[in-house]
Design a protein around this motif. Structure first.
Motif, PDB file in Angstrom:
ATOM      1  N   LYS A 416       0.853  -1.186   0.000  1.00 18.37           N
ATOM      2  CA  LYS A 416       0.000   0.000   0.000  1.00 18.37           C
ATOM      3  C   LYS A 416       0.889   1.237   0.000  1.00 18.37           C
ATOM      4  O   LYS A 416       2.009   1.200   0.518  1.00 18.37           O
ATOM      5  N   PRO A 417       0.410   2.345  -0.534  1.00 13.96           N
ATOM      6  CA  PRO A 417       1.212   3.566  -0.494  1.00 13.96           C
ATOM      7  C   PRO A 417       1.458   4.009   0.941  1.00 13.96           C
ATOM      8  O   PRO A 417       0.589   3.858   1.806  1.00 13.96           O
ATOM      9  N   PRO A 418       2.619   4.556   1.244  1.00 12.21           N
ATOM     10  CA  PRO A 418       2.908   4.988   2.620  1.00 12.21           C
ATOM     11  C   PRO A 418       2.098   6.217   2.995  1.00 12.21           C
ATOM     12  O   PRO A 418       1.810   7.087   2.166  1.00 12.21           O
ATOM     13  N   THR A 419       1.707   6.312   4.258  1.00 10.12           N
ATOM     14  CA  THR A 419       0.965   7.453   4.789  1.00 10.12           C
ATOM     15  C   THR A 419       1.632   7.918   6.073  1.00 10.12           C
ATOM     16  O   THR A 419       2.380   7.171   6.712  1.00 10.12           O
ATOM     17  N   LEU A 420       1.359   9.149   6.460  1.00  9.85           N
ATOM     18  CA  LEU A 420       1.911   9.740   7.684  1.00  9.85           C
ATOM     19  C   LEU A 420       0.745  10.144   8.566  1.00  9.85           C
ATOM     20  O   LEU A 420       0.029  11.110   8.276  1.00  9.85           O
ATOM     21  N   GLU A 421       0.543   9.406   9.636  1.00  6.05           N
ATOM     22  CA  GLU A 421      -0.569   9.657  10.537  1.00  6.05           C
ATOM     23  C   GLU A 421      -0.071  10.361  11.791  1.00  6.05           C
ATOM     24  O   GLU A 421       1.053  10.148  12.240  1.00  6.05           O
ATOM     25  N   GLY A 422      -0.944  11.189  12.336  1.00  5.24           N
ATOM     26  CA  GLY A 422      -0.598  11.867  13.585  1.00  5.24           C
ATOM     27  C   GLY A 422       0.064  13.207  13.416  1.00  5.24           C
ATOM     28  O   GLY A 422       0.709  13.697  14.347  1.00  5.24           O
ATOM     29  N   GLY A 423      -0.061  13.865  12.286  1.00  2.00           N
ATOM     30  CA  GLY A 423       0.510  15.198  12.118  1.00  2.00           C
ATOM     31  C   GLY A 423       1.865  15.174  11.462  1.00  2.00           C
ATOM     32  O   GLY A 423       2.268  14.194  10.819  1.00  2.00           O
ATOM     33  N   ASP A 424       2.595  16.279  11.625  1.00  2.00           N
ATOM     34  CA  ASP A 424       3.888  16.439  10.974  1.00  2.00           C
ATOM     35  C   ASP A 424       4.951  15.602  11.683  1.00  2.00           C
ATOM     36  O   ASP A 424       4.815  15.225  12.846  1.00  2.00           O
ATOM     37  N   MET A 425       6.011  15.345  10.945  1.00  2.00           N
ATOM     38  CA  MET A 425       7.158  14.595  11.458  1.00  2.00           C
ATOM     39  C   MET A 425       8.385  15.489  11.362  1.00  2.00           C
ATOM     40  O   MET A 425       8.739  15.954  10.271  1.00  2.00           O
ATOM     41  N   ARG A 426       9.026  15.762  12.504  1.00  2.00           N
ATOM     42  CA  ARG A 426      10.185  16.650  12.553  1.00  2.00           C
ATOM     43  C   ARG A 426      11.456  15.815  12.649  1.00  2.00           C
ATOM     44  O   ARG A 426      11.709  15.174  13.672  1.00  2.00           O
ATOM     45  N   LEU A 427      12.233  15.824  11.571  1.00  6.49           N
ATOM     46  CA  LEU A 427      13.505  15.110  11.583  1.00  6.49           C
ATOM     47  C   LEU A 427      14.557  15.867  12.385  1.00  6.49           C
ATOM     48  O   LEU A 427      15.225  15.308  13.240  1.00  6.49           O
ATOM     49  N   THR A 428      14.734  17.140  12.098  1.00  3.45           N
ATOM     50  CA  THR A 428      15.580  18.030  12.885  1.00  3.45           C
ATOM     51  C   THR A 428      14.775  19.294  13.169  1.00  3.45           C
ATOM     52  O   THR A 428      13.622  19.413  12.752  1.00  3.45           O
TER      53      THR A 428
END
Length: 683
Positions: A416-428
């Motif tokens: 399945k295509p990847p999704t980002l759940e739970g808002g933004d993701m901060r790497l740095t």
């Protein structure tokens, strides 16, 4: 009837012409003998000799017929040019374009057989949607290789390539790979690949040959057991796909650990110069996997990347604070971010600067002063660019804040295509990934990912100016800076130099090693300033009232004529000198005797005090332990403050810390040391 006979004769003629054309093409310069038996440059005699060997005809005058003019033989054996055949074909309803296409197809088939040698076509392009390169197992133009017998498990894996999903659609791409990987999750083979493994970009089980497939599962078993040290590119990518899809490892951090181990093996092969490199691809997939599964960003970033992002945020906050506080371009002070400290701002400038302040011995020695100067110059430049330029100070050094479309796990076959759940993701602190409606966006607070030379010139200018102002013995060669920037640096350096000098003038330094001599001298001075009226009524050795015991001077040792006499000394005064009468001119000044030790004082009082406490100090400590206020000091005895200090010095060995301290109600025993002190006094 005649028309039908004419058509049959023309068809036979065309067939004979095409056969002759094939015979001529077979002896052309593109035959298989060109590269093995003949030189690259050929003469006309060579072509004539080849034609005679193949049974060709010659033209008039025994000259060879040129294949470039496409002369062909007719039904009667005479040669005619191709143009006549085209006209004949048009007379029978066949266009010259159709004839050319037919001749081109025939020649292409002949030349293809000549070029391929031991290669043969096994299927059409439509049979292989992956477009496999030469050497694949079932693709077009496949090289003939010994067949490999597949185990039953791999046979079922191959059968899935023609299976269909629940909706009746053929399995393709990611769903097909995931289904095959789950089927062979625990399969172990014992057929290692022999020879040089061909490199395949973004390979799948369907693309690799049977020998490569068995070699992969053999290598995977050794890798899982820790026996395999190398990681061929094709095998490493197949294993990465399996791990990302959760095959063979628990999803989450264990997958990241395995991918990191695989990346280290790939990096070792890169250093050894073995095979194409896939280290960068695996690194990108580690970062994407951490983002998609919302794991700890430290798993996907290095310490240097995190320091870089933090430095960018500090510079952005410092610039925004200055501009909002000054109301530049309609900004409001209420919108100002929290301003970083001078030291944090200076450290961030050093991280992003091409000139490292930590390498300068002068800046290391004057770290706090350099931080104040550098932060002041930064704020001046931020305000200057905000008022007089269209581009801000930080934007000019690091680039604008940018947002780019981002594709996570690109090239990896997923179910399945990847999704980002739970808002933004901060790497740095300067890199944030967002996903809205399956659209991924990477937002960065910078464009330049390296060190800033402009910032390095500022740091170097600060170092040069401060060395001159502080008269440092080793000077630096100055670099050319704009006049307004040099003026800002000079002003900040001069202000810091004046601030440093002012602090030096108001600095009070106490040498604790001389504290005892200072007290002794103070007691001597106080005794010398007493007049007779103040001494009237004082009887040495008299007992005092209250809890205080008057110390008795110890008797001098027999035979010791130089033993100091305690007559005339103040009762209980440990460091006091003998009482002085009026000193007449010409008489030598009295010399203060050595103060009596605590042991001597306590021995005179009739008891032994621990840690050398004299009776006054012992009485003070006992009163404080009983919860009573400090008793008043007898006339001529040390003050309560001096007794507390002397008691703390003697009791320092007990706890290694101060035992008595002053509060709002006077001196008291520190609660943590009360029990230890009470037990010591009761012994």
């Amino acid at each position: 009837m005649a028309e039908n006979v004419g058509k049959v004769n023309i068809d036979e003629l065309v067939d004979r012409i095409m056969r002759k054309f094939e015979e001529a093409a077979a002896s052309s310069q593109l035959s298989s003998h060109t590269y093995s038996d003949q030189p690259i440059l050929r003469k006309g005699s060579d072509w004539a000799r080849d034609r005679e060997r193949s049974g060709g005809h010659t033209g008039q005058g025994d000259k060879p017929v040129s294949t470039g003019k496409a002369q062909m033989a007719g039904p009667d054996g005479n040669h005619s040019r191709g143009s006549r055949v085209s006209r004949s074909s048009r007379m029978q309803g066949q266009s010259s374009a159709d004839a050319r296409k037919s001749r081109a197809a025939t020649k292409r088939r002949v030349l293809t057989d000549d070029w391929l040698g031991d290669y043969q076509s096994v299927g059409s392009l439509d049979d292989d949607p992956w477009g496999r390169p030469l050497g694949s197992g079932t693709g077009p133009m496949a090289k003939v290789a010994p067949e490999t017998k597949l185990p039953p498990m791999l046979q079922r894996l191959r059968e899935l390539e023609g299976a269909r999903d629940e909706d009746g659609r053929p399995l393709r791409g990611g769903p097909l790979f995931v289904a095959q990987a789950r089927l062979a999750r625990d399969f172990v083979d014992d057929c290692p690949y022999q020879g040089t493994l061909p490199y395949r970009y973004l390979p799948t089980y369907q693309v690799v040959s049977d020998r490569e497939l068995r070699g992969y599962f053999t290598w995977r078993a050794l890798w899982r057991s820790g026996e395999a040290k190398d990681a061929p590119a094709t095998f490493a990518m197949l294993l990465s796909y399996e791990l990302i899809n959760g095959v063979g490892c628990e999803p989450g951090e264990p997958v990241v650990r395995e991918l990191q181990r695989l990346r280290e093996a790939c990096r070792a092969m890169d250093l050894a110069g073995r095979g194409p490199s896939v280290t960068l691809d695996v690194s990108h997939w580690i970062r994407d996997y951490v983002m998609v599964h919302r794991l700890d960003p430290r798993l996907a970033t290095t310490e240097e990347e995190r320091r870089f992002g933090h430095a960018v945020r500090v510079l952005r906050d410092a610039e925004g604070s200055v501009l909002c506080r000054e109301g530049v371009n309609g900004r409001k002070p209420s919108d100002a971010p929290k301003a970083p400290s001078d030291q944090d701002l200076w450290d961030a400038m050093g991280t992003l600067s091409s000139t490292d302040p930590g390498r300068s011995p002068f800046l290391r020695e004057h770290r706090g002063q350099a931080a104040r100067v550098g932060a002041g110059v930064f704020r001046r430049m931020a305000l200057h660019c905000g008022k007089r330029r269209k581009v801000g100070f930080v934007d000019g050094m690091l680039g604008f804040t940018m947002s780019t479309t981002y594709m996570p796990l690109v090239g990896v076959p997923l179910e399945k295509p990847p999704t980002l759940e739970g808002g933004d993701m901060r790497l740095t602190e300067a890199d944030v990934v967002t996903c809205r409606f399956n659209r991924w966006v990477m937002r960065r607070s910078y464009e330049l990912q390296g060190k800033s030379r402009d910032l390095g010139r500022i740091v170097h200018g600060v170092d040069c100016a401060m060395r001159v102002a502080w008269e440092y013995p080793r000077q630096l060669k100055p670099r050319t800076l704009p006049r307004y920037l040099q003026t800002m640096i000079d002003r900040e350096v001069q202000a810091e130099l004046e601030r440093t000098r002012e602090e030096e003038r108001h600095r009070f330094t106490v040498d604790l090693s001389k504290l005892g001599s200072i007290r002794s001298a103070a007691a001597t001075t106080r005794e010398a300033l007493l007049v007779d009226e103040e001494r009237e009524g004082y009887v040495p050795g008299a007992e005092t009232t209250g809890d205080w015991a008057q110390p008795v001077s110890p008797a001098p040792v027999a035979g010791d004529e130089h033993a100091p006499s305690r007559e005339g000394t103040q009762g209980g005064e440990r460091d006091a000198a003998p009482a002085l009468a009026t000193v007449s001119p010409g008489q030598p000044a009295p010399v203060a005797p050595q103060p009596a030790t605590g042991a001597a004082a306590t021995g005179a009082a009739g008891e032994t005090a621990p840690y050398g406490l004299d009776p006054l100090e012992l009485a003070l400590v006992r009163a404080l332990l009983d919860g009573k206020p400090a008793p008043p000091a007898p006339p001529g005895s040390p003050s309560v403050e001096m007794l507390v200090d002397s008691a703390n010095e003697k009791l320092f060995d007990l706890e290694g810390d101060t035992v008595l301290e002053f509060g709002d109600d006077g001196p008291h025993v520190i609660e943590d040391y009360e029990e230890d002190l009470r037990g010591t006094l009761e012994q």
